[in-house]
Structure formats: C-alpha cells, structure tokens
Design an enzyme around this catalytic site. Structure first.
Site, short mmCIF file in Angstrom:
data_model
loop_
_atom_site.label_atom_id
_atom_site.label_comp_id
_atom_site.label_asym_id
_atom_site.label_seq_id
_atom_site.Cartn_x
_atom_site.Cartn_y
_atom_site.Cartn_z
N ARG A 1 24.49 78.80 40.42
CA ARG A 1 24.67 77.35 40.28
C ARG A 1 25.30 76.85 41.57
O ARG A 1 25.60 77.63 42.47
CB ARG A 1 25.47 76.98 39.02
CG ARG A 1 26.49 77.92 38.51
CD ARG A 1 27.66 78.15 39.39
NE ARG A 1 28.28 76.88 39.73
CZ ARG A 1 29.01 76.66 40.81
NH1 ARG A 1 29.25 77.65 41.68
NH2 ARG A 1 29.53 75.48 41.07
N ALA B 1 24.89 73.32 44.35
CA ALA B 1 23.72 72.72 44.99
C ALA B 1 23.07 73.62 46.05
O ALA B 1 21.85 73.86 46.04
CB ALA B 1 24.13 71.39 45.60
N ARG C 1 16.89 72.13 36.80
CA ARG C 1 18.15 71.36 36.82
C ARG C 1 17.90 70.07 37.59
O ARG C 1 17.54 70.12 38.77
CB ARG C 1 19.28 72.19 37.46
CG ARG C 1 19.63 73.42 36.61
CD ARG C 1 21.02 73.93 36.86
NE ARG C 1 22.03 73.02 36.43
CZ ARG C 1 23.30 73.07 36.85
NH1 ARG C 1 23.68 74.01 37.71
NH2 ARG C 1 24.19 72.21 36.40
N ASP D 1 26.27 67.19 44.41
CA ASP D 1 24.92 67.68 44.09
C ASP D 1 23.84 66.76 44.63
O ASP D 1 22.70 67.17 44.79
CB ASP D 1 24.78 67.83 42.58
CG ASP D 1 25.74 68.91 42.09
OD1 ASP D 1 26.93 68.61 41.91
OD2 ASP D 1 25.28 70.06 41.95
N ASN E 1 28.56 64.25 41.49
CA ASN E 1 29.22 65.56 41.47
C ASN E 1 29.62 65.87 40.03
O ASN E 1 29.45 65.05 39.11
CB ASN E 1 30.43 65.58 42.41
CG ASN E 1 30.92 66.99 42.67
OD1 ASN E 1 30.13 67.88 42.97
ND2 ASN E 1 32.21 67.23 42.54
N LYS E 2 30.17 67.05 39.82
CA LYS E 2 30.52 67.53 38.48
C LYS E 2 31.29 66.47 37.69
O LYS E 2 32.16 65.79 38.24
CB LYS E 2 31.32 68.83 38.63
CG LYS E 2 31.72 69.51 37.34
CD LYS E 2 30.57 69.76 36.40
CE LYS E 2 29.45 70.58 36.99
NZ LYS E 2 28.23 70.59 36.12
O1 MRU Z 1 26.80 72.56 37.37
P1 MRU Z 1 27.11 73.23 38.67
O2 MRU Z 1 28.17 74.27 38.58
O3 MRU Z 1 25.86 73.69 39.38
O4 MRU Z 1 27.68 72.04 39.52
C1 MRU Z 1 28.19 72.21 40.80
C2 MRU Z 1 29.02 71.06 41.14
O5 MRU Z 1 28.87 69.98 40.63
C3 MRU Z 1 30.08 71.25 42.09
O6 MRU Z 1 31.04 70.27 41.82
C4 MRU Z 1 29.75 71.13 43.49
O7 MRU Z 1 30.61 70.25 44.09
C5 MRU Z 1 28.45 70.63 43.85
S1 MRU Z 1 27.55 71.98 44.36
C6 MRU Z 1 28.19 72.18 45.92
#
Ligand code: MRU
Length: 364
Positions: free
Chosen positions: A54, A56, A93, A245, A255-256
C-alpha cells in the site's frame, strides 16, 4: 532504508526466477517479516486490493511490475490483453493516482517498442521503481532545509514533527515521502522527534511508521488519532509533514482519512503543514480536489475489528457490537488553502497552481 541493519527496498525482482516479483507483506508487520512471491497479474491485483502492499508510490511500482508479469502471460493480441490487465489493476484502489499513472506509462512504453513487450515492460518497471526511490531521496534533501531552519531556533532541542498514516519507506520503494526529510535530518545529527498518529482503522501509523522509524533509530512517540490538536495547542509540534495519494494541479491534497482535521488544527495553531510528494502523485488533469478526487470506501469490518498479537499469535478482535453499521472512508481532501507548502523532488513550493507549475512548467 536499513532493515535488520541491511539496505532494503520494498519491492524487487526475484534474484533467480524472472517470473517472480517479491514484496514485503505489510499485513504482517510489525510482528512478522514476510516476503511474498507475486507470479501473475492476478496476484498483483490481490496484493494491492487487500493491501499486502500500500502507499501511493509503492502501489505505482507494484503496478509497473504487474504489467511486466502481464506481458509474460500474453499469447496473442498484446494490446488487448495488456489493456485488460491495466484495467484490472486500475480497478483495485481508486484514490492513489500513481496506479493509473504507472499502467498508462507501461502501455505507452510497450506501444512505442512493440518488438519485445516483456523486455520493455521489465525495463519500464525497473525505471518506475528507481525513479520513485530517487524522487524520495531528493524530497529528503529539499525537506531537510525546512527542518534545519526550525532546528536553528531550538537551541539543540529536538524538532517536533507530526505525521499521519504511513508515507514512509513502506509506502514507496525507498526513503518514503513524508519521512525522507526526517531520515535526512536524523542521519545528519539534527535532533528530531516524531509524533506518530495511530491512523485507524488500519493503523498504518502504529504498525508501519512506528516500526520503520524504530528500525532507523529515529526517536518517536505513538499517539491516538485525536491527540494532534492538543499537542499543537500546547506548542508541542513544530511542523506537520504528511504524504498524499493524489494532489491536484491547484494544490488540493487527498491523503489518509483524518489528514484534513490535522490541517485544520495546524492552521488554527500557526503550525506549518507540509505535504511531501513525488511528481507521480500529482493529478495534472484535476483542479478541484473536493469535487473530482475519487474517495475509496472499504469494508466496514476494518472499522469494527482491530488486529494485533494475542498470546504471541496474530489475531483479530471485534471492538464494536457485531450488528453496528460502520462506514469506512479511506481518504479525505485537504484544501490547498490549509497547506503551507509541497515538498517534491524538484523543490519546495506553495500549494497554488502558479507555484506548482513554476516547478513543473512542462505541465502548463
Ligand atoms: O491506504 P494506504 O495505506 O495505501 O494509504 C496511504 C496513505 O494515505 C498515506 O497517508 C500516504 O501519505 C500516502 S501514500 C504516500
């Protein structure tokens, strides 16, 4: 990054079997180190959808190698087969733009060199992985300057950095985006301390960021997700650095889930809020992040259950009442107005279209 004292990447071709790509199964971390073999494009789709890998940048690199494995499976109709394989990978995804970017880059490369699709796809996959690692290394150099500036005013006290989710080495091929400046500062002897958001529901902060900072010897403290605002109100955070992302050409940042609330708290408390990203995470076609960025929704069981070690074995426990409905939005969008700056492989800029395009004039 060093793992068990040895420089290690997060994805690599099997040293002796050209039909296998190897990854670290991140579902097992931090309790077990499991290397998984991927032998087909279907294996790659499962590994991305079920989050064995997982983040980006790593998703982009894995898709690059997935298209190589797809090229090995082609018997006739190369273009049709690879387009279908790309569509399968793109469907795994939706939020991280690196995924579609890597598929389209592979399809272009193979169309330009139709003679040997397998060799072209392998070369392109290796290029994508190497470029990702190099971009993150350079993000580290640019972000280091920001940390050095803060350190200069701290009389030797650690620079206090808050991060969310895992935008670390494990989310990329090497170094990470948000963590690259932190590793660079730590390696140069600048005292840093990282507040690590737990990042429910999948706990990428608790499981992955805490583990990798520990492997590299960076001082850190794990906090529950809602702690950041309190720390900022009490002057305990000098700087927030997160990953992304997908970032629009106007500087809106997906982002998350939970990142937006950290950005609001940072804004309210005058704490600089930076987003670190390689250029592969810009979506040059999008202008309005809130309206246009697709937000992944995952299964409700990720919210209702927690997992970890029980009596030395990995296990899941039900936290909520079994019949309680739960919603699981994977990402949120932080509007550009709340972002102090973007740290990319080309330098640091404001989160505005004109400043982004000044660094990437070819996208104008
Ligand atoms: O769902 P994930 O674990 O793939 O999400 C990753 C993220 O959102 C991270 O916060 C990250 O900052 C982005 S990927 C570099």
């Amino acid at each position: 990054m060093n793992v068990h004292g040895k420089p290690t990447r997060t994805i690599w071709p099997h040293p002796s079997d050209p039909g296998i790509i190897q990854i670290i199964d991140q579902r097992a971390l931090p309790h077990e180190w499991v290397v998984e073999d991927l032998a087909s494009v279907a294996d790659v789709a499962t590994a991305i959808r079920d989050m064995h890998v997982r983040g980006a940048g790593l998703i982009g690199a894995t898709v690059g190698f997935g298209m190589y494995l797809a090229a090995r499976e082609v018997s006739d109709d190369v273009t049709g087969f690879l387009t279908r394989a790309g569509d399968l990978l793109k469907s795994t995804r939706p939020t991280a733009v690196n995924l579609a970017w890597a598929v389209d880059r592979q399809l272009r490369a193979i169309a330009e060199h139709p003679g040997d699709p397998v060799a072209t796809a392998l070369r392109t996959a290796i290029e994508i992985a190497d470029e990702d690692a190099d971009a993150c290394r350079r993000i580290g150099e640019h972000g280091l300057a920001l940390i050095e500036k803060i350190a200069a005013s701290k009389n030797g006290a650690p620079v206090e950095i808050l991060t969310h989710c895992n935008a670390g080495w494990l989310a990329f091929v090497d170094f990470g985006s948000a963590t690259a400046p932190i590793y660079a500062a730590h390696d140069r002897g600048i005292p840093v301390h990282v507040w690590v958001d737990e990042t429910r529901p999948r706990s990428q902060g608790a499981k992955l960021t805490a583990w990798e900072l520990g492997q590299h010897g960076v001082p850190h403290t794990l906090i529950a997700d809602n702690t950041g605002g309190h720390l900022m109100q009490h002057g305990m955070v000098d700087l927030v650095i997160v990953g992304t992302d997908r970032t629009t050409r106007t500087g809106d940042v997906a982002n998350k889930i939970g990142t937006y609330l950290k950005a609001l708290a940072a804004h309210d408390n005058g704490v600089p809020f930076y987003v670190a990203l390689p250029s592969s995470s810009f979506d040059w076609k999008m202008r309005d992040g809130l309206k246009e960025i697709p937000i992944e929704e995952r299964g409700s069981e990720e919210v209702k259950f927690a997992d970890g070690l029980c009596d030395g074995r990995r296990c899941e426990v039900l936290v909520a009442p079994a019949s309680t409905p739960a919603a699981n939005f994977g990402f949120d969008v932080t509007p550009a107005r709340l972002v102090t700056g973007l740290i990319s492989e080309r330098g640091v800029c404001g989160a505005t279209e004109s400043e982004i395009l000044a660094l990437y004039p070819e996208q104008a």
